[in-house]
Scaffold this motif. Structure first.
Motif, short mmCIF file in Angstrom:
data_model
loop_
_atom_site.label_atom_id
_atom_site.label_comp_id
_atom_site.label_asym_id
_atom_site.label_seq_id
_atom_site.Cartn_x
_atom_site.Cartn_y
_atom_site.Cartn_z
N ARG A 201 0.84 -1.20 0.00
CA ARG A 201 0.00 0.00 0.00
C ARG A 201 0.87 1.25 0.00
O ARG A 201 2.08 1.20 0.26
CB ARG A 201 -0.93 0.00 1.21
CG ARG A 201 -0.23 0.11 2.56
CD ARG A 201 -1.25 0.24 3.69
NE ARG A 201 -0.62 0.43 4.98
CZ ARG A 201 -0.34 -0.53 5.84
NH1 ARG A 201 -0.63 -1.79 5.54
NH2 ARG A 201 0.24 -0.25 7.00
N GLU A 202 0.26 2.37 -0.30
CA GLU A 202 0.98 3.64 -0.38
C GLU A 202 1.67 3.93 0.95
O GLU A 202 1.11 3.72 2.03
CB GLU A 202 0.00 4.77 -0.72
CG GLU A 202 0.68 6.09 -1.00
CD GLU A 202 -0.30 7.16 -1.45
OE1 GLU A 202 0.12 8.33 -1.54
OE2 GLU A 202 -1.47 6.82 -1.69
N GLY A 203 2.91 4.40 0.86
CA GLY A 203 3.68 4.71 2.05
C GLY A 203 4.68 3.64 2.44
O GLY A 203 5.56 3.87 3.28
N LEU A 204 4.53 2.44 1.84
CA LEU A 204 5.47 1.35 2.09
C LEU A 204 6.36 1.17 0.87
O LEU A 204 6.04 1.62 -0.23
CB LEU A 204 4.70 0.05 2.38
CG LEU A 204 3.84 0.04 3.64
CD1 LEU A 204 3.10 -1.29 3.76
CD2 LEU A 204 4.68 0.29 4.88
N PRO A 205 7.50 0.50 1.01
CA PRO A 205 8.43 0.35 -0.12
C PRO A 205 7.81 -0.41 -1.28
O PRO A 205 6.91 -1.24 -1.10
CB PRO A 205 9.59 -0.44 0.48
CG PRO A 205 9.47 -0.30 1.95
CD PRO A 205 8.01 -0.12 2.24
N VAL A 206 8.31 -0.14 -2.46
CA VAL A 206 7.90 -0.89 -3.64
C VAL A 206 8.44 -2.31 -3.53
O VAL A 206 9.60 -2.52 -3.18
CB VAL A 206 8.44 -0.22 -4.92
CG1 VAL A 206 8.14 -1.08 -6.15
CG2 VAL A 206 7.84 1.17 -5.08
N VAL A 207 7.58 -3.29 -3.78
CA VAL A 207 8.01 -4.68 -3.73
C VAL A 207 9.02 -4.93 -4.85
O VAL A 207 8.80 -4.57 -6.00
CB VAL A 207 6.81 -5.64 -3.88
CG1 VAL A 207 7.29 -7.09 -3.94
CG2 VAL A 207 5.84 -5.45 -2.73
N SER A 208 10.14 -5.54 -4.50
CA SER A 208 11.19 -5.82 -5.47
C SER A 208 11.72 -7.22 -5.20
O SER A 208 12.59 -7.41 -4.36
CB SER A 208 12.32 -4.79 -5.35
OG SER A 208 13.38 -5.10 -6.23
N LEU A 209 11.19 -8.22 -5.91
CA LEU A 209 11.57 -9.61 -5.69
C LEU A 209 12.79 -9.97 -6.51
O LEU A 209 12.96 -9.50 -7.64
CB LEU A 209 10.41 -10.54 -6.04
CG LEU A 209 9.10 -10.30 -5.30
CD1 LEU A 209 8.05 -11.30 -5.76
CD2 LEU A 209 9.29 -10.42 -3.79
N ASP A 210 13.65 -10.84 -5.96
CA ASP A 210 14.77 -11.33 -6.74
C ASP A 210 14.24 -12.26 -7.83
O ASP A 210 13.14 -12.80 -7.74
CB ASP A 210 15.77 -12.07 -5.84
CG ASP A 210 15.15 -13.27 -5.15
OD1 ASP A 210 15.36 -14.38 -5.63
OD2 ASP A 210 14.46 -13.07 -4.13
N GLN A 211 15.04 -12.43 -8.89
CA GLN A 211 14.53 -13.13 -10.07
C GLN A 211 14.18 -14.59 -9.81
O GLN A 211 13.33 -15.17 -10.50
CB GLN A 211 15.54 -13.04 -11.21
CG GLN A 211 16.91 -13.61 -10.92
CD GLN A 211 17.82 -13.56 -12.15
OE1 GLN A 211 17.38 -13.82 -13.27
NE2 GLN A 211 19.08 -13.23 -11.93
N ALA A 212 14.79 -15.20 -8.80
CA ALA A 212 14.48 -16.60 -8.51
C ALA A 212 13.06 -16.77 -7.97
O ALA A 212 12.51 -17.86 -8.00
CB ALA A 212 15.48 -17.17 -7.51
N HIS A 213 12.47 -15.68 -7.46
CA HIS A 213 11.15 -15.77 -6.85
C HIS A 213 10.11 -14.96 -7.63
O HIS A 213 9.12 -14.49 -7.06
CB HIS A 213 11.21 -15.29 -5.40
CG HIS A 213 12.08 -16.16 -4.53
ND1 HIS A 213 13.39 -15.85 -4.25
CD2 HIS A 213 11.82 -17.33 -3.93
CE1 HIS A 213 13.91 -16.81 -3.48
NE2 HIS A 213 12.98 -17.70 -3.27
N SER A 214 10.29 -14.83 -8.93
CA SER A 214 9.34 -14.09 -9.74
C SER A 214 8.01 -14.81 -9.83
O SER A 214 7.96 -16.00 -10.16
CB SER A 214 9.90 -13.89 -11.15
OG SER A 214 8.89 -13.40 -12.02
N PRO A 215 6.89 -14.13 -9.58
CA PRO A 215 5.57 -14.77 -9.69
C PRO A 215 5.13 -14.98 -11.13
O PRO A 215 4.09 -15.59 -11.38
CB PRO A 215 4.65 -13.78 -8.97
CG PRO A 215 5.32 -12.47 -9.10
CD PRO A 215 6.80 -12.75 -9.07
#
Length: 402
Positions: A19-33
């Protein structure tokens, strides 16, 4: 709309968001959905309503653990009602585990992740089971507390057979690690040597080893220290995730989320081309004992691609809900994997259970499920989605671990 724009739209749909105000989710490539899009023929068959078999199995081969982490779901009073089938006495005997590996491989299985309610590497047959699974053609990964990775037999088997290893770091100092885990084997001090050695000895060209860090109120101030340790150890990544209970969501850390957000943003700055820092979704709601439903999908589609087996020998639709009697499908050790998967048990379970929105209020695999439902309904054109993904990701890392 060009292909790049099309893929941007898909990325937005298939990505967890804070949600707004929290960091942008940035997943490593091994855990890409988005990995499911690497399997075009399988996704096409799914979208057309044809039967597909899971290619990835998550399995817990034993319930016992040599640590007692204070955030562990299976030993928490917060989860006493949810994991009603958990027992630390459960163990899949080595011969039966080997037979299951072979049955899974013979039924279109491609990858196995050893995880679950206990610590798989303390299973007396872990090395033998791993070698048998590898010989059957399966790619293997393990989620572990790391305490056994320095033992010669385990280290040799992991280096020879595994595609990836994910170790629970969960602290930035040895004192906090020991307080959280009740470890008595000096595991924390072994991490620096273990990671580099396994990385150097592993035979799989795609081998990756990294750390997982469960953020709690007790350890959140050590996020930055942990990221530094992971990078110094030679890990490929450090993956942060917030403490989660099915009936509480992430409420246990809600009061310190601003501080956690700031530390994660700073930790992300430690990333390099060879070291990824994974910033998680921090605000997932409860899954159980609530009315609010998260996610724009009606059914669990992800369980068509991934399945789970508990240390009790039962097949479950998802590792998030294994060892809960409401989700138990059938015992693969007694009835056989193929018989449970293709025979009556799975069909009966799916027919008798309500929609996902009645059974699972939130979902760890929400991005995958939303994407799959949009593809199945034709709201995203399948061919365009597959083409756009192929352009953006010409080679998917660990694709079979969807």
């Amino acid at each position: 709309m060009d292909r790049q724009e099309q893929h941007s739209d898909i990325t937005a749909l298939a990505a967890p968001r804070n949600r707004e105000g929290l960091p942008v989710v940035s997943l490593d490539q091994a855990h890409s959905p988005q990995k499911v899009l690497a399997h075009g023929d399988m996704v096409r068959a799914f979208a057309e309503g044809r039967e597909v078999k899971p290619i990835h199995m998550r399995i817990g081969i034993m319930g016992a653990c040599n640590m007692r982490c204070n955030f562990c779901n299976f030993h928490s009073k917060n989860e006493e009602q949810f994991y009603d089938l958990f027992s630390f006495k459960d163990l899949i005997p080595t011969p039966k585990a080997i037979r299951l590996m072979r049955e899974f491989a013979a039924n279109e299985g491609r990858a196995v992740t050893f995880c679950g309610s206990g610590e798989c590497t303390i299973h007396p047959g872990y090395a033998e089971i791993s070698r048998a699974g590898h010989e059957a053609g399966l790619r293997l990964g393990v989620i572990t507390n790391g305490s056994r990775l320095g033992r010669p037999d385990i280290a040799a088997a992991v280096a020879a057979t595994h595609t990836w290893v994910r170790i629970g770091l969960n602290a930035g100092t040895e004192a906090t690690f020991n307080a959280i885990t009740r470890d008595r084997e000096q595991t924390f001090t072994s991490f620096l040597d273990t990671v580099g050695r396994l990385r150097g000895e592993a035979t799989d060209p795609d081998f990756r080893i990294g750390f997982n860090y469960v953020i709690t109120e007790q350890n959140h101030e050590e996020i930055l220290d942990a990221a530094r340790i992971a990078r110094s150890a030679g890990a490929h990544y450090v993956r942060f995730e917030p403490e989660f209970y099915s009936a509480l969501g992430h409420d246990t850390i809600d009061a310190v989320l601003p501080r956690i957000s700031a530390l994660l943003t700073e930790a992300e700055g430690l990333g390099t081309d060879g070291f990824e820092v994974s910033v998680p979704k921090l605000d997932r709601g409860p899954m159980d004992q609530v009315e609010e439903v998260e996610g724009d999908f009606e059914q669990c589609h992800y369980s068509r691609f991934v399945t789970a087996v508990g240390a009790d020998g039962n097949l479950y639709p998802c590792p998030q809900v294994h060892l809960n009697s409401r989700y138990r499908i059938g015992n693969v050790l007694e009835e056989g994997y193929a018989e449970v998967l293709d025979g009556g048990p799975r069909a009966e379970w799916e027919a008798s259970n309500p929609r996902r929105t009645d059974l699972c209020k939130s979902c760890f695999y929400r991005p995958q499920n939303e994407l799959l439902e949009l593809l199945k309904q034709g709201r995203i054109h399948l061919g365009e989605a597959l083409d756009a993904y192929a352009v953006e990701v010409p080679r998917t890392l660990h694709a079979d671990f969807v």
